[in-house]
Design a protein around this motif. Structure first.
Motif, mmCIF file in Angstrom:
data_model
loop_
_atom_site.group_PDB
_atom_site.id
_atom_site.type_symbol
_atom_site.label_atom_id
_atom_site.label_comp_id
_atom_site.label_asym_id
_atom_site.label_seq_id
_atom_site.Cartn_x
_atom_site.Cartn_y
_atom_site.Cartn_z
ATOM 1 N N ARG A 16 0.698 -1.357 0.006
ATOM 2 C CA ARG A 16 -0.008 -0.038 0.024
ATOM 3 C C ARG A 16 0.923 1.346 -0.010
ATOM 4 O O ARG A 16 0.548 2.221 -0.658
ATOM 5 C CB ARG A 16 -0.883 -0.063 1.358
ATOM 6 C CG ARG A 16 -2.215 -0.926 0.820
ATOM 7 C CD ARG A 16 -3.293 -0.562 2.155
ATOM 8 N NE ARG A 16 -2.617 -0.880 3.562
ATOM 9 C CZ ARG A 16 -2.639 -2.125 4.100
ATOM 10 N NH1 ARG A 16 -3.032 -3.116 3.420
ATOM 11 N NH2 ARG A 16 -2.210 -2.267 5.325
ATOM 12 N N PHE A 17 1.855 1.385 0.770
ATOM 13 C CA PHE A 17 2.948 2.332 0.892
ATOM 14 C C PHE A 17 3.454 2.813 -0.751
ATOM 15 O O PHE A 17 3.302 3.714 -0.967
ATOM 16 C CB PHE A 17 3.845 2.299 1.898
ATOM 17 C CG PHE A 17 5.114 3.263 1.792
ATOM 18 C CD1 PHE A 17 4.972 4.477 2.394
ATOM 19 C CD2 PHE A 17 6.228 2.954 0.985
ATOM 20 C CE1 PHE A 17 5.796 5.406 2.442
ATOM 21 C CE2 PHE A 17 7.294 3.802 0.905
ATOM 22 C CZ PHE A 17 6.989 5.229 1.597
ATOM 23 N N SER A 82 4.490 12.224 4.031
ATOM 24 C CA SER A 82 3.334 11.984 4.647
ATOM 25 C C SER A 82 2.689 10.780 4.579
ATOM 26 O O SER A 82 1.785 10.528 5.313
ATOM 27 C CB SER A 82 2.226 12.925 4.016
ATOM 28 O OG SER A 82 2.182 12.505 2.627
ATOM 29 N N LEU A 83 3.334 10.034 3.707
ATOM 30 C CA LEU A 83 2.995 8.433 3.628
ATOM 31 C C LEU A 83 3.860 7.260 4.717
ATOM 32 O O LEU A 83 3.491 6.158 4.820
ATOM 33 C CB LEU A 83 3.057 7.791 2.293
ATOM 34 C CG LEU A 83 2.415 8.774 1.131
ATOM 35 C CD1 LEU A 83 2.892 8.115 -0.378
ATOM 36 C CD2 LEU A 83 0.950 8.475 1.430
ATOM 37 N N GLY A 84 4.545 8.088 5.446
ATOM 38 C CA GLY A 84 5.477 7.416 6.321
ATOM 39 C C GLY A 84 6.714 7.139 6.191
ATOM 40 O O GLY A 84 7.427 6.239 6.789
ATOM 41 N N ALA A 85 7.291 7.596 5.182
ATOM 42 C CA ALA A 85 8.871 7.754 5.039
ATOM 43 C C ALA A 85 9.498 8.253 5.887
ATOM 44 O O ALA A 85 9.120 9.338 6.520
ATOM 45 C CB ALA A 85 9.413 7.985 3.481
ATOM 46 N N GLU A 86 10.947 8.028 5.973
ATOM 47 C CA GLU A 86 11.725 8.806 7.079
ATOM 48 C C GLU A 86 13.144 9.528 6.088
ATOM 49 O O GLU A 86 13.365 8.512 5.478
ATOM 50 C CB GLU A 86 12.166 8.005 8.021
ATOM 51 C CG GLU A 86 13.167 8.630 8.709
ATOM 52 C CD GLU A 86 13.975 7.603 9.921
ATOM 53 O OE1 GLU A 86 14.840 8.142 10.888
ATOM 54 O OE2 GLU A 86 13.393 6.389 10.030
ATOM 55 N N PRO A 103 8.513 2.657 5.344
ATOM 56 C CA PRO A 103 7.908 2.369 6.542
ATOM 57 C C PRO A 103 8.605 1.084 7.317
ATOM 58 O O PRO A 103 8.531 1.058 8.530
ATOM 59 C CB PRO A 103 6.364 2.059 6.741
ATOM 60 C CG PRO A 103 6.108 3.163 5.409
ATOM 61 C CD PRO A 103 7.510 3.084 4.714
ATOM 62 N N VAL A 104 9.142 0.218 6.696
ATOM 63 C CA VAL A 104 9.826 -0.884 7.050
ATOM 64 C C VAL A 104 11.359 -0.747 7.270
ATOM 65 O O VAL A 104 11.858 -1.623 8.021
ATOM 66 C CB VAL A 104 9.651 -2.368 6.058
ATOM 67 C CG1 VAL A 104 10.235 -3.359 6.713
ATOM 68 C CG2 VAL A 104 8.022 -2.371 6.161
#
Length: 114
Positions: A16-17, A82-86, A103-104
């Protein structure tokens, strides 16, 4: 079929990401295996690996990563964050790319289109 496969603890979530990041769609969804596709022949798969541990870059090296070409870095960065990346590399010596973790913990770069 040829595609790159990313190990992860939750294939559906990571698929999904990347669907959102890339604008692709799911073409195969199972408990332990998801595949997304963009243009014909462009596929990315996600495989269940409950014990997945991301590499400790830059201490260990990055191994493999994805380079995603974008027209402008700032809006693309805002989107992936905004989707969860760093973001993991803010080095000014690299004005044409930026390094992130999904995210993983898999690394990917946003690379400015030539």
């Amino acid at each position: 079929m040829d595609y790159t496969v990313l190990d992860c603890p939750d294939p559906a979530a990571l698929a999904r990401f990347y669907e959102q990041v890339l604008g692709w769609r799911t073409i195969r969804a199972e408990d332990d295996w998801h595949v997304i596709e963009g243009a014909p022949g462009q596929r990315l798969a996600f495989q269940l690996a409950p014990d997945f541990v991301p590499v400790d870059w830059p201490n260990v090296g990055v191994g493999i990563h994805l380079d995603l070409v974008v027209d402008a870095l700032d809006p693309a960065e805002e989107w992936v964050l905004s989707l969860g990346a760093e973001r993991v590399d803010a080095t000014p010596e690299h004005p044409t790319f930026r390094v992130y973790r999904d995210p993983v913990g898999h690394h990917f770069c946003l690379c400015l289109r030539d």
